[in-house]
Design an enzyme around this catalytic site. Structure first.
Site, mmCIF file in Angstrom:
data_model
loop_
_atom_site.group_PDB
_atom_site.id
_atom_site.type_symbol
_atom_site.label_atom_id
_atom_site.label_comp_id
_atom_site.label_asym_id
_atom_site.label_seq_id
_atom_site.Cartn_x
_atom_site.Cartn_y
_atom_site.Cartn_z
ATOM 1 C CG ASP A 99 56.920 7.793 11.404
ATOM 2 O OD1 ASP A 99 57.702 6.845 11.246
ATOM 3 O OD2 ASP A 99 55.687 7.714 11.223
HETATM 4 N N1 URA Z 1 53.055 4.764 14.170
HETATM 5 C C1 URA Z 1 53.327 5.643 13.191
HETATM 6 O O1 URA Z 1 52.665 5.667 12.168
HETATM 7 N N2 URA Z 1 54.373 6.478 13.361
HETATM 8 C C2 URA Z 1 55.126 6.518 14.477
HETATM 9 O O2 URA Z 1 56.064 7.317 14.599
HETATM 10 C C3 URA Z 1 54.814 5.599 15.492
HETATM 11 C C4 URA Z 1 53.775 4.730 15.320
#
Ligand code: URA
Length: 227
Positions: A99
């Site tokens: 993310d």
């Molecule tokens: N899980 C998440 O919620 N976000 C990420 O970026 C990676 C794993």
């Protein structure tokens, strides 16, 4: 060498996608439209959509992704892209995604087959994250995670432990790659992830790297990844 293998070696696309390009009549070898099954060598004049392909060195890069950067390469409107942090002659792209507000360990490569192998469920590498949570997490909730919480009909194989109780900091290791899985897991417990950092991917850690910094993987590390 088979043309599709050559195209994937040149970082054009995976072998399967390269076959599609050939089938679609978009590949020419020495001025002749290519067929599936055709062989070629790096010395041939190979064009995809009219553009001559150059054979690039294979690059395997580990980056400490800072928060605020997107892992997508196609987003025209994103100001901060991870690919802009990695200045290489070869055009590398992220393996999997994180993310925008997640920081930590991210691999980038121009080797499509490597990227597919790493991301494939049969090869699923363990990933460890540290998460700073909004609310205090209880031992019972940690036990629940370790027993396996069901998200969208499937158990999340994970193990968690509290790192710092006062700071609401936990470490969680996940054996799968579903989108936003860590955030969804804590949300299912009524909590909220304030900060997320991937600190380990299989045998690789962030040791020696700072946010925004990267280096090529060592031969030994590639061997340890077992691909
Ligand atoms: N899980 C998440 O919620 N976000 C990420 O970026 C990676 C794993």
């Amino acid at each position: 060498m088979r043309l599709q293998k050559l195209l994937s070696m040149a970082g054009i696309a995976s072998r399967r996608k390269s076959e599609d390009l050939i089938r679609e009549g978009r590949v020419f070898v020495n001025g002749v439209k290519a067929d599936i099954g055709m062989s070629a060598s790096p010395n041939d004049d190979i064009k995809v959509d009219g553009e001559k392909i150059k054979f690039q060195n294979k690059r395997y890069i580990i980056l400490y992704k800072p928060a605020g950067y997107v892992t997508t390469t196609a987003d025209k409107f994103a100001k901060k892209k991870v690919v802009d942090l990695v200045k290489t002659k070869e055009r590398v792209y992220p393996v999997g995604r994180l993310d925008a507000d997640t920081e930590g360990l991210l691999l980038l490569t121009n080797d499509g087959d490597f990227a597919n192998r790493i991301a494939h469920p049969s090869h699923e590498l363990e990933k460890t994250y540290t998460a700073r949570l909004k609310a205090r997490i209880t031992r019972q909730e940690i036990d629940k995670i370790n027993q396996g919480i069901i998200i969208e009909g499937r158990k999340v194989e994970a193990s968690a432990k509290i790192i710092n109780e006062r700071k609401n900091l936990v470490a969680i290791t996940i054996h799968e790659g579903r989108h936003k899985i860590v955030k969804r897991l804590f949300k299912s417990l009524g909590n909220y992830v304030l900060e997320l950092r991937r600190v380990r991917l299989g045998p690789l850690t962030l040791q020696g790297l700072k946010p925004g910094k990267w280096r090529d993987l060592k031969e030994k590390e590639l061997e340890m990844l077992n691909c």
